[in-house]
Design a protein around this motif. Sequence first.
Motif, PDB file in Angstrom:
ATOM      1  N   UNK A 145       5.168   8.668  -1.735  1.00 21.47           N
ATOM      2  CA  UNK A 145       5.580   7.453  -3.043  1.00 21.47           C
ATOM      3  C   UNK A 145       6.920   8.545  -3.914  1.00 21.47           C
ATOM      4  N   UNK A 146       7.213   7.919  -4.800  1.00 25.74           N
ATOM      5  CA  UNK A 146       8.303   8.360  -5.657  1.00 25.74           C
ATOM      6  C   UNK A 146       7.201   9.227  -6.710  1.00 25.74           C
ATOM      7  N   UNK A 156       1.861  -4.489  -0.403  1.00 29.72           N
ATOM      8  CA  UNK A 156       2.268  -5.551  -1.461  1.00 29.72           C
ATOM      9  C   UNK A 156       0.945  -6.689  -1.254  1.00 29.72           C
ATOM     10  N   UNK A 157       1.104  -6.484   0.579  1.00 34.16           N
ATOM     11  CA  UNK A 157      -0.115  -7.946   0.726  1.00 34.16           C
ATOM     12  C   UNK A 157      -2.132  -6.892   0.488  1.00 34.16           C
ATOM     13  N   UNK A 158      -2.372  -5.611   0.304  1.00 33.35           N
ATOM     14  CA  UNK A 158      -3.683  -5.026   0.071  1.00 33.35           C
ATOM     15  C   UNK A 158      -3.908  -6.000  -1.684  1.00 33.35           C
ATOM     16  N   UNK A 159      -5.720  -5.717  -1.225  1.00 36.05           N
ATOM     17  CA  UNK A 159      -6.386  -5.941  -2.478  1.00 36.05           C
ATOM     18  C   UNK A 159      -5.823  -5.618  -4.611  1.00 36.05           C
ATOM     19  N   UNK A 160      -5.502  -4.230  -3.973  1.00 37.66           N
ATOM     20  CA  UNK A 160      -5.816  -2.969  -4.724  1.00 37.66           C
ATOM     21  C   UNK A 160      -4.811  -1.661  -4.355  1.00 37.66           C
ATOM     22  N   UNK A 183       6.770   2.676  -4.435  1.00 38.22           N
ATOM     23  CA  UNK A 183       5.884   3.108  -2.922  1.00 38.22           C
ATOM     24  C   UNK A 183       7.940   2.525  -2.055  1.00 38.22           C
ATOM     25  N   UNK A 184       7.609   3.866  -1.394  1.00 36.48           N
ATOM     26  CA  UNK A 184       8.451   4.539  -0.376  1.00 36.48           C
ATOM     27  C   UNK A 184       8.301   3.471   1.146  1.00 36.48           C
ATOM     28  N   UNK A 185       9.872   3.040   1.586  1.00 32.18           N
ATOM     29  CA  UNK A 185      10.070   3.024   3.132  1.00 32.18           C
ATOM     30  C   UNK A 185       9.041   1.768   3.637  1.00 32.18           C
ATOM     31  N   UNK A 213      -0.195  12.503  -6.211  1.00 24.34           N
ATOM     32  CA  UNK A 213      -0.921  12.144  -5.050  1.00 24.34           C
ATOM     33  C   UNK A 213      -0.206  12.243  -4.327  1.00 24.34           C
ATOM     34  N   UNK A 214      -0.599  11.062  -4.314  1.00 25.32           N
ATOM     35  CA  UNK A 214      -1.446   9.535  -3.105  1.00 25.32           C
ATOM     36  C   UNK A 214      -1.544   8.529  -3.795  1.00 25.32           C
ATOM     37  N   UNK A 215      -0.596   6.885  -3.010  1.00 26.97           N
ATOM     38  CA  UNK A 215      -1.832   5.412  -3.829  1.00 26.97           C
ATOM     39  C   UNK A 215      -2.193   5.239  -2.332  1.00 26.97           C
TER      40      UNK A 215
END
Length: 198
Positions: A141-142, A87-91, A78-80, A159-161
């Motif tokens: 994202x990288x 990191x606090x997300x569940x998934x 992940x960037x920025x 494409x995305x996270x």
Amino acid sequence: MPAVTTDRQALTAEPIEEILSMRWSPRSFDPEAVVTDEQVVSMLEAARWAASASNVQPRRFVVGKRGTDTFARIERHLMGFNRVWAPNASLLVLAIAVTGPEGDEPAGPYRWAEYDAGQSMANLVSQAHALGLHAHPMGGIEVEGLRGEFALPDRFVPVTVTAVGTVASPDLLPERYRERETAERTRLPLDELVLARD
């Protein structure tokens, strides 16, 4: 306990379905909340049944629950500011566009692959909301880092996270980002978006 903002219904110009007007992308997630296996499968099943041009379905996913190796492998790319709150997300769900065929698959390239992947993630996000969860898609994202991390072939393009979890108090965020968490939601007016309509 700090207040948790969950109701941020959009002020739409015309009525739309509530599941759409109530959907929003928080950055403050409860670091203790857990998504169940059943919820994960439900969201992925919604993604699976998204519209697909010629039913080619040029999309793939990598899914990691917080605390797992897969989550950590996605998170490190992940960037920025995404590295602060996500990191606090569940998934974490990595969406991948498949830009061309392999073997006997329909002829490519699949020019629409990223759109098709986006369709599936829109379904996943809506299903998350229907399950009482919240989701936040990220473009920061990288891409090459994720490709290497999961040994993806050239035709698989990250494409995305999307972070998924239970919304928490804005107080969990650094102070300068808290106001964005509760600010009025806005979109460009239709007359700026629609180039022609008869």
